[in-house]
Design a protein around this motif. Sequence first.
Motif, PDB file in Angstrom:
ATOM      1  N   LEU A 123      -9.668 -21.889  40.252  1.00 28.51           N
ATOM      2  CA  LEU A 123      -8.206 -21.036  40.182  1.00 28.51           C
ATOM      3  C   LEU A 123      -8.888 -19.720  40.478  1.00 28.51           C
ATOM      4  N   MET A 124      -9.893 -19.156  39.712  1.00 29.95           N
ATOM      5  CA  MET A 124     -10.491 -18.067  39.894  1.00 29.95           C
ATOM      6  C   MET A 124     -10.909 -17.660  41.152  1.00 29.95           C
ATOM      7  N   GLU A 125     -11.267 -18.596  42.031  1.00 34.51           N
ATOM      8  CA  GLU A 125     -11.978 -18.350  43.425  1.00 34.51           C
ATOM      9  C   GLU A 125     -11.029 -18.667  44.223  1.00 34.51           C
ATOM     10  N   GLU A 126      -9.717 -19.297  44.181  1.00 29.39           N
ATOM     11  CA  GLU A 126      -8.934 -19.649  45.145  1.00 29.39           C
ATOM     12  C   GLU A 126      -7.857 -18.445  45.481  1.00 29.39           C
ATOM     13  N   GLU A 127      -7.647 -18.196  46.675  1.00 34.43           N
ATOM     14  CA  GLU A 127      -6.901 -17.017  47.121  1.00 34.43           C
ATOM     15  C   GLU A 127      -5.577 -17.447  47.644  1.00 34.43           C
ATOM     16  N   ASP A 128      -5.614 -18.831  47.935  1.00 32.01           N
ATOM     17  CA  ASP A 128      -4.276 -19.322  48.692  1.00 32.01           C
ATOM     18  C   ASP A 128      -3.437 -19.514  47.485  1.00 32.01           C
ATOM     19  N   GLU A 129      -2.029 -19.029  47.792  1.00 33.86           N
ATOM     20  CA  GLU A 129      -1.097 -19.025  46.930  1.00 33.86           C
ATOM     21  C   GLU A 129      -0.515 -20.345  46.541  1.00 33.86           C
ATOM     22  N   GLU A 130      -0.627 -21.286  47.430  1.00 32.70           N
ATOM     23  CA  GLU A 130      -0.089 -22.676  47.231  1.00 32.70           C
ATOM     24  C   GLU A 130      -1.059 -23.339  46.396  1.00 32.70           C
ATOM     25  N   GLU A 131      -2.624 -23.240  47.044  1.00 31.49           N
ATOM     26  CA  GLU A 131      -3.605 -23.891  46.352  1.00 31.49           C
ATOM     27  C   GLU A 131      -3.685 -23.475  44.756  1.00 31.49           C
ATOM     28  N   ARG A 132      -3.391 -22.181  44.425  1.00 32.93           N
ATOM     29  CA  ARG A 132      -3.418 -21.534  43.114  1.00 32.93           C
ATOM     30  C   ARG A 132      -2.402 -22.322  42.303  1.00 32.93           C
ATOM     31  N   LYS A 133      -1.310 -22.398  42.819  1.00 30.77           N
ATOM     32  CA  LYS A 133      -0.198 -23.148  42.010  1.00 30.77           C
ATOM     33  C   LYS A 133      -0.259 -24.584  41.952  1.00 30.77           C
ATOM     34  N   GLU A 134      -0.915 -25.454  42.722  1.00 31.22           N
ATOM     35  CA  GLU A 134      -1.506 -26.704  42.634  1.00 31.22           C
ATOM     36  C   GLU A 134      -2.679 -26.694  41.443  1.00 31.22           C
ATOM     37  N   LEU A 135      -3.528 -25.718  41.337  1.00 31.42           N
ATOM     38  CA  LEU A 135      -4.602 -25.868  40.486  1.00 31.42           C
ATOM     39  C   LEU A 135      -3.884 -25.474  39.082  1.00 31.42           C
ATOM     40  N   GLU A 136      -3.056 -24.407  39.143  1.00 30.95           N
ATOM     41  CA  GLU A 136      -2.263 -24.283  37.748  1.00 30.95           C
ATOM     42  C   GLU A 136      -1.464 -25.360  37.195  1.00 30.95           C
ATOM     43  N   SER A 137      -0.973 -26.199  38.084  1.00 28.32           N
ATOM     44  CA  SER A 137      -0.270 -27.489  37.589  1.00 28.32           C
ATOM     45  C   SER A 137      -1.164 -28.477  37.104  1.00 28.32           C
ATOM     46  N   MET A 138      -2.522 -28.554  37.850  1.00 30.46           N
ATOM     47  CA  MET A 138      -3.467 -29.331  37.399  1.00 30.46           C
ATOM     48  C   MET A 138      -4.154 -28.968  36.001  1.00 30.46           C
ATOM     49  N   ILE A 139      -4.150 -27.514  35.518  1.00 30.69           N
ATOM     50  CA  ILE A 139      -4.601 -26.971  34.549  1.00 30.69           C
ATOM     51  C   ILE A 139      -3.842 -27.439  33.534  1.00 30.69           C
ATOM     52  N   LEU A 140      -2.312 -27.316  33.638  1.00 24.62           N
ATOM     53  CA  LEU A 140      -1.244 -27.592  32.634  1.00 24.62           C
ATOM     54  C   LEU A 140      -1.431 -29.190  32.303  1.00 24.62           C
ATOM     55  N   ASP A 141      -1.638 -29.773  33.424  1.00 17.91           N
ATOM     56  CA  ASP A 141      -1.812 -31.352  33.053  1.00 17.91           C
ATOM     57  C   ASP A 141      -3.045 -31.905  32.042  1.00 17.91           C
ATOM     58  N   ALA A 142      -4.203 -31.137  32.397  1.00 20.03           N
ATOM     59  CA  ALA A 142      -5.208 -31.356  31.846  1.00 20.03           C
ATOM     60  C   ALA A 142      -5.217 -30.881  30.253  1.00 20.03           C
ATOM     61  N   SER A 143      -4.495 -29.827  30.054  1.00 23.28           N
ATOM     62  CA  SER A 143      -4.226 -29.489  28.573  1.00 23.28           C
ATOM     63  C   SER A 143      -3.366 -30.186  27.907  1.00 23.28           C
ATOM     64  N   GLU A 144      -2.239 -30.953  28.609  1.00 23.30           N
ATOM     65  CA  GLU A 144      -1.530 -31.930  27.891  1.00 23.30           C
ATOM     66  C   GLU A 144      -2.464 -33.223  27.642  1.00 23.30           C
ATOM     67  N   SER A 145      -3.015 -33.320  28.424  1.00 21.07           N
ATOM     68  CA  SER A 145      -4.099 -34.783  28.462  1.00 21.07           C
ATOM     69  C   SER A 145      -5.026 -34.243  26.932  1.00 21.07           C
ATOM     70  N   LEU A 146      -5.397 -33.261  26.790  1.00 19.83           N
ATOM     71  CA  LEU A 146      -6.345 -32.746  25.805  1.00 19.83           C
ATOM     72  C   LEU A 146      -5.398 -32.930  24.445  1.00 19.83           C
ATOM     73  N   ASN A 147      -4.198 -32.415  24.398  1.00 15.92           N
ATOM     74  CA  ASN A 147      -3.538 -32.524  23.515  1.00 15.92           C
ATOM     75  C   ASN A 147      -3.102 -33.971  22.911  1.00 15.92           C
ATOM     76  N   GLU A 148      -2.951 -34.917  23.988  1.00 14.27           N
ATOM     77  CA  GLU A 148      -2.792 -36.272  23.684  1.00 14.27           C
ATOM     78  C   GLU A 148      -4.106 -37.043  23.298  1.00 14.27           C
ATOM     79  N   THR A 149      -5.204 -36.572  23.738  1.00 15.95           N
ATOM     80  CA  THR A 149      -6.448 -37.063  22.950  1.00 15.95           C
ATOM     81  C   THR A 149      -6.684 -36.654  21.601  1.00 15.95           C
ATOM     82  N   VAL A 150      -6.334 -35.243  21.227  1.00 12.08           N
ATOM     83  CA  VAL A 150      -6.490 -34.963  19.820  1.00 12.08           C
ATOM     84  C   VAL A 150      -5.482 -35.623  19.015  1.00 12.08           C
ATOM     85  N   GLN A 151      -4.456 -35.990  19.722  1.00 10.07           N
ATOM     86  CA  GLN A 151      -3.503 -36.799  18.838  1.00 10.07           C
ATOM     87  C   GLN A 151      -4.067 -38.171  18.498  1.00 10.07           C
TER      88      GLN A 151
END
Length: 736
Positions: A538-566
């Motif tokens: 995300l930090m290296e990506e300049e393309d706005e569409e790619e950044r949005k996709e990466l942000e979505s992936m980060i959000l999914d990963a954080s939700e998965s982390l929360n599920e794993t903790v549960q």
Amino acid sequence: MDTLASILTLKDAPVAMAMVDKELNFINYSSIWFEELGIQKGDIRGKSFFEVVPNTPRIFKNILKNCLKQTDVTKIEQQHTLPNGSSQWYKWRVKPCKDREGNVAGLIISSENITRLKRTKELLETTENVARIGGWELDLLTNKIQWSDITKEIHEVPLSYVPSIDTAMQFYKEGEHREKIRKLIENAIEKGESWDTELQIVTASGKDLWVRAKGVPELINGKIVRLFGVFQDIDTIKRAELENEIIVERLKIATAAANVGIWEYHLWDNTQSWDDRMYALYGVKKESFTKSFEAWLSCIHPDDKEKVLLEIDMALRGEKEFKTKFRVVLPSGDIRHIKAIATLQEDKAGNRIKMIGTNWDITELINTQLKLDKSQESLKGSFESSAVGMSLVGVDGSWLDVNESLCKSLGYTREEMMQLTFQDITHPDDLDEDLEYLQALLDGKSDSYQLEKRYFHKKGHIVYIILTVTAVKDISGNVSHFISQILDITSRIEATKKSNELLKVSKSQNESLTNFAHIVSHNLRSHSSNLSMLINYLMEEEDEEERKELESMILDASESLNETVQHLNEVVSIKTDIQDQLQDLNLLEGIRSVVKNISGLLKDRKVQCKIDINEDEKIKAVPAYLDSILLNLFTNSIKYCSPDKPPIINITAKKTGDMVTLEFTDNGLGIDLDRHGDKIFGMYKTFHKHKDAKGIGLFITKNQIEAMNGKIQVRSKVNEGTTFIISFLSANTTIK
């Protein structure tokens, strides 16, 4: 040629002879004719032959008429039945007599009474048949051998059988018997020696037969020209003799082993006869010991003499058999215990003439009995005072005796126990095994057995015991009763149960903690790596569409982390049985969740995932365990992908019965199963030189799968890839 004129001196002939004309009327006869035929003397000229000899068989008339038509001499043996019913045998010789013109004018008849010869021959033949005695002859000039019919019968060959020297020798049993007869024949031919021996032959039907073979050489002009002899079937007698020899030998061995002496008491002269063992029993020397009854009586212990004399007297009067025990005093002063048995023998008139009996030394037996009595007293004391439960049990299961310790363990009085059988107080689930062992003792297959079983206490609760049963046999070798030792281990069993329950809880908690540690170290590390990688992108990506996709992936990963903790919270919950944590989970959703967790890693390695699983396929699993298993499989496939080709992961699943089989396949480096197949799921086992390889992932994975009633297998080829086959319980399956 005989003529009528040449027979004028017939009366003086030394044999029974007569001449008849063509009508069979007497012309002349010798004086002996009447004597030989047993007929009254008188002038019989002109009388018919059959008038003078009225008891001649009818067939003889035809024979004489046929003789008138022949020129040769006719010989015939005929049996004549006399008026008193007896019979006589005659040998007839009939020759035609011619006149001067050469015509048959009559017959010259001679007669010989052969009754005695005939009966002797019949008797001999009968004797041969009864005694099974045959004859044989060997002509050394022609090398021909002849056997009589009986000899052929003994060899079980047809009466038409013609033996040769070689075939005759082959009938003798191979080995010593054949060699012996060969040597005897050689000695007869070379030295003129006769033989009379017993040998074995093998008959034509293959039967072993004992025979008596007797041979005699015939010498003419100093040369052996013939061997002849008899051949007798003695198989029955011989086998009886051999059996008797065996019995006699056994008797000798038995009497020697049992130290038995044999004696005779001769009533007519008051003396005794002893065998050598009797002298040894009484410790006296044969040459210095007199054979009188009094000499024997002097050896008997003074306290036993009166009893022995009384028993002998009663036996002689026929009041009871002589069967007694007494002591003898040896010259050395030692005392020996003797058992005596005797029987009376009578002569033809019924008079008792002697006693025949045996003596044998029972000193050791008596001493052993004394020791046994003491042992029984000691055993009874041990039985009563033993801290271990003990009982004597009959073959029908009834108590013959019980000690106080057993009664105390089971809560019954002795009187109450004696009214029961061991079957009455045995737990039903333990009875069949106990009875099976008991039957083995009764069948003689074993002498004792031990097992752990349960009894019912009088109050109804279970008493745990260790039972040891030993068979006791009578003198005939049959089981008479059983000795049982009953060790009460109830307190030990209860303590063991408590320990096992604590161990089970501890084991479950340890397993949960182990899995927790693995998930923490592996799953959270995967989450953190994934998040870190996505953030860097995300930090290296300049393309706005790619950044949005990466942000979505980060959000999914954080939700998965929360599920794993549960899931981790569930793992660390204190539960004693993993089965309580099993849930019905959607398999495809579980796989997609893991793919989402490691999306950054998959993207970085350009991994192509192909998933072919039914949307509705559900399995029974612990959520945290399923995450851990799938994450291990994904990360291993990525970690050990081939540097020479893009990584591909194929995932399929199918349901069979109560199981769902998941196949997880990659095209990575693969594993050499020939080298590592037996340790692939072992702890700390690695198969590639990778810096992150710990050797614990597959070990934990296997434990987690098996804890959920599943199983894992592997197929792999080096440089081709690896397939893991995992079986899960299908959802809604009842766990037994």
